[in-house]
Write a protein that holds these residues in place. Structure first.
Motif, mmCIF file in Angstrom:
data_model
loop_
_atom_site.group_PDB
_atom_site.id
_atom_site.type_symbol
_atom_site.label_atom_id
_atom_site.label_comp_id
_atom_site.label_asym_id
_atom_site.label_seq_id
_atom_site.Cartn_x
_atom_site.Cartn_y
_atom_site.Cartn_z
ATOM 1 N N ARG A 1 -0.795 11.184 1.120
ATOM 2 C CA ARG A 1 -2.136 11.077 1.349
ATOM 3 C C ARG A 1 -2.536 12.214 1.900
ATOM 4 N N TYR B 1 -7.738 10.601 1.045
ATOM 5 C CA TYR B 1 -7.506 11.181 0.075
ATOM 6 C C TYR B 1 -6.265 11.234 -0.869
ATOM 7 N N ASN B 2 -6.412 10.765 -1.782
ATOM 8 C CA ASN B 2 -4.855 10.369 -2.130
ATOM 9 C C ASN B 2 -4.266 11.708 -3.463
ATOM 10 N N HIS C 1 0.980 -1.563 -0.301
ATOM 11 C CA HIS C 1 0.062 0.049 -0.032
ATOM 12 C C HIS C 1 1.166 1.016 -0.089
ATOM 13 N N THR D 1 -9.886 7.175 -0.792
ATOM 14 C CA THR D 1 -8.850 5.923 -0.316
ATOM 15 C C THR D 1 -9.848 5.128 1.203
ATOM 16 N N ASN D 2 -9.442 4.098 1.794
ATOM 17 C CA ASN D 2 -9.711 3.098 2.923
ATOM 18 C C ASN D 2 -9.267 2.887 3.732
ATOM 19 N N THR D 3 -7.876 4.453 3.296
ATOM 20 C CA THR D 3 -6.869 4.142 5.060
ATOM 21 C C THR D 3 -7.610 5.284 5.685
ATOM 22 N N GLU E 1 1.937 7.299 2.918
ATOM 23 C CA GLU E 1 1.067 5.487 3.197
ATOM 24 C C GLU E 1 2.285 4.520 2.593
ATOM 25 N N THR F 1 -12.363 11.042 6.231
ATOM 26 C CA THR F 1 -11.805 10.034 4.585
ATOM 27 C C THR F 1 -9.850 11.281 4.318
#
Length: 453
Positions: free
Chosen positions: A387, A417-418, A383, A424-426, A400, A415
C-alpha cells in the motif's frame, strides 16, 4: 570475505523457512555470529529468525524502501556478523512487478549468492530443467547451489544428484521427509503456543541439516565480500559508544547519521497479541526518545507521561477475552486519545481501538471504543498487498495482511493505492490525534512524527 547467502525457492511452500531456521540453529551451535534478514514485508518470519539467531532480523524490501536504504541496512547489520543469512519471499523471481521487489532483485542488489531450496516431493530427474532455467534465466543472479526438500530417500536423491550434475548446479544435500519438521501455520508464519516447543522444533531441523547437508561447502560457496557503507564519524562512535552516551546522541542504522536524542517517551505495545513490528521502525523510534514497552493484555495503565503511543498489529483475535477484560487499560487508552495524545495503530492495533471485535464464534468483545466502528472475524477473507499513500506531505508505504474486516468503516483521510497504482478501499482513519489503518507502515527512512505536524 564472509559467508552470505539468500535462501530462495521456486515457489512458496518449498521449505525456505524450515531450512533457514535450521541453518541458523546449526550456525549458532557452531558459535558463529549470524545475522538474519528477510526479503519482503513479512513481520512474522523475522520474529522466528530473531529467536534462533539471538539478534534482530531485518527486512530488506525495495518496495517499502529505497535501494540505498536496503544496501545500508545490509552492510551495517551484516558488518559485525560471521555469516549473513537472508530468507527469500515467495518464488525467487516473484515481485510486485515482474522481478521488481523480488528475492532475486535483492540478491543482485547486494551481490550475494543464492542457495535454492527445491521441493522434490513429486519429482526426480525433472529437477534438471527447473534448475537449468533458474541457472540461466538471469545471469546476474548467481545460483551457488541447491538443497532439496521432501526427499524420500537415497534412491530418490540419486536422481536429483544426476539432475544437478547434468545441469552444472552444485548439489549440497537434502532434507528428508519428516512430519516432525513440518511447520504449523496460523494465518501466515509459524504458530507459537504452549504446545509448540520452538527450540526443540528448530533443533530437529538442525540435526537433519547436519546429517544430510554439506554445511561447510555451503559456507564456502557463499563466501563473498561485504560492501561497507559506514561513515568515519559513525564508525568512531560505534567503536566508542560511551562517547555517544556522553553527548546524548544516537546512531541511526538507517543511514549512519548521528542526531540528538530527545526526551520523548514512546509507549510501544508488545505482547502475544501485539507484536508485528519492523526492526527499523523501532530503531527510528529509539532515535526519537525513550521506548517503554507495555502489554494491553496484562498492564493496567499506559506508561506515564507518554508523548506517543504505538499499537502495532498482531493476533488480537486469539486473545479477545484477555484484552476485553482488561478494563483499566481500555479506559487508559481511551482517555489518552480523548485528551489529544498522539497514537498510531496498525491492523490489530486499529481493531483494538474499535467499539468491539467480533470473534470467529460470532461473539462481540468490547474494546477501546475510540473508533466508532466494529472489526469482525466473521466471513474471514484474505486482504493482502503493498500500500502507498500521501498524508500531511508524507509519502508513505506499507503492507496490508489480514483476514478481518470492519463494519461501518469510518471515512478515510486519504486514498491508499496498491503497487500497481490502483486505488484500494483501505481506510486511513484519524480521530483527534489517533491515526489508524489496516496497513503496516514502514518509516525506516522518515520521521513518523511528521504525521502530526
Amino acid at each position: 570475505m564472509k559467508s552470505q547467502m539468500l535462501i530462495g525457492a521456486a515457489s512458496s511452500g518449498s521449505g525456505k523457512t524450515t531450512f533457514t531456521l535450521g541453518l541458523l540453529h546449526v550456525l549458532k551451535k557452531r558459535g558463529c555470529r549470524v545475522q538474519p534478514f528477510k526479503c519482503g514485508p513479512d513481520y512474522i518470519d523475522t520474529q522466528y529468525h530473531t529467536m534462533v539467531a539471538g539478534c534482530a532480523s531485518v527486512n530488506l524490501d525495495t518496495w517499502l524502501a529505497s535501494e540505498d536504504h536496503v544496501k545500508q541496512l545490509y552492510a551495517r547489520y551484516g558488518a559485525e556478523a560471521d555469516v549473513c543469512v537472508t530468507e527469500g519471499v515467495m518464488g525467487l523471481f516473484d515481485g510486485y512487478d515482474g522481478m521488481h521487489g523480488s528475492s532475486a532483485e535483492i540478491a543482485c542488489l547486494l551481490h550475494i549468492p543464492v542457495i535454492l531450496v527445491l521441493n522434490a516431493r513429486s519429482m526426480a530427474y525433472s529437477a534438471a530443467p527447473i534448475l537449468y532455467g533458474y541457472k540461466h534465466f538471469n545471469p546476474a543472479v548467481h545460483i551457488a547451489g541447491v538443497v532439496f526438500n521432501q526427499v524420500a530417500g537415497e534412491s530418490h536423491y540419486s536422481y536429483l544428484q544426476q539432475a544437478c550434475k547434468d545441469v552444472g548446479v552444485e548439489c549440497l544435500g537434502y532434507l528428508p521427509r519428516r512430519s516432525a519438521i513440518e511447520i504449523p501455520s496460523r494465518h501466515l508464519g509459524l504458530t507459537l503456543d504452549e504446545k509448540f516447543r520452538f527450540d526443540a522444533f528448530t533443533d530437529r531441523i538442525a540435526t537433519l541439516i547436519e546429517e544430510f547437508v554439506d554445511v561447510d561447502r555451503l559456507l564456502q560457496l557463499a563466501s563473498v565480500p561485504l560492501e561497507e557503507t559506514n561513515s568515519a564519524q559513525t564508525d568512531h562512535l560505534r567503536a566508542n559508544p560511551e562517547k555517544a552516551c556522553e553527548a546524548n546522541i544516537t546512531i541511526d542504522k538507517n543511514n549512519g547519521a548521528v542526531s540528538e536524542k530527545s526526551s520523548m517517551r514512546i509507549a510501544v505495545a508488545r505482547d502475544e497479541a501485539f507484536n508485528f513490528t519492523y526492526c527499523e521502525n523501532i530503531r527510528k523510534l529509539e532515535a526519537l526518545g525513550e521506548i517503554i514497552y507495555f502489554s494491553p493484555m496484562r498492564d493496567s495503565l499506559l506508561p506515564a507521561a507518554a508523548d506517543l503511543v504505538y499499537l502495532p498489529g498482531g493476533y488480537p483475535e486469539f486473545f479477545l477475552e484477555e484484552i476485553s477484560e482488561n478494563d483499566s487499560m481500555l479506559y487508559s487508552i481511551a482517555s489518552y486519545i480523548k485528551a489529544g495524545g498522539k497514537l498510531l495503530a496498525e491492523c490489530g492495533g486499529m481493531m483494538y481501538l474499535c467499539h468491539s471485535i467480533i470473534g470467529i464464534n460470532g461473539v462481540g468483545y468490547p474494546m477501546v471504543g475510540a473508533l466508532k466502528q466494529d472489526a469482525t472475524m466473521k466471513g474471514m477473507k484474505l486482504h493482502l498487498g503493498y500500500r502507498k499513500l500521501n498524508y500531511n506531505g508524507m509519502a508513505l508505504r506499507g503492507h496490508e495482511f489480514h483476514y478481518s474486516h470492519v463494519n461501518n468503516s469510518l471515512p478515510s483521510e486519504t486514498t491508499m493505492y496498491n503497487a500497481k497504482g490502483m486505488a484500494t478501499n483501505t481506510a486511513f482513519i484519524r480521530y483527534k490525534n489517533a491515526i489508524a489503518s489496516y496497513a503496516h507502515l514502514y518509516w525506516g527512512e522518515q520521521n513518523i512524527l511528521d504525521l502530526w505536524k
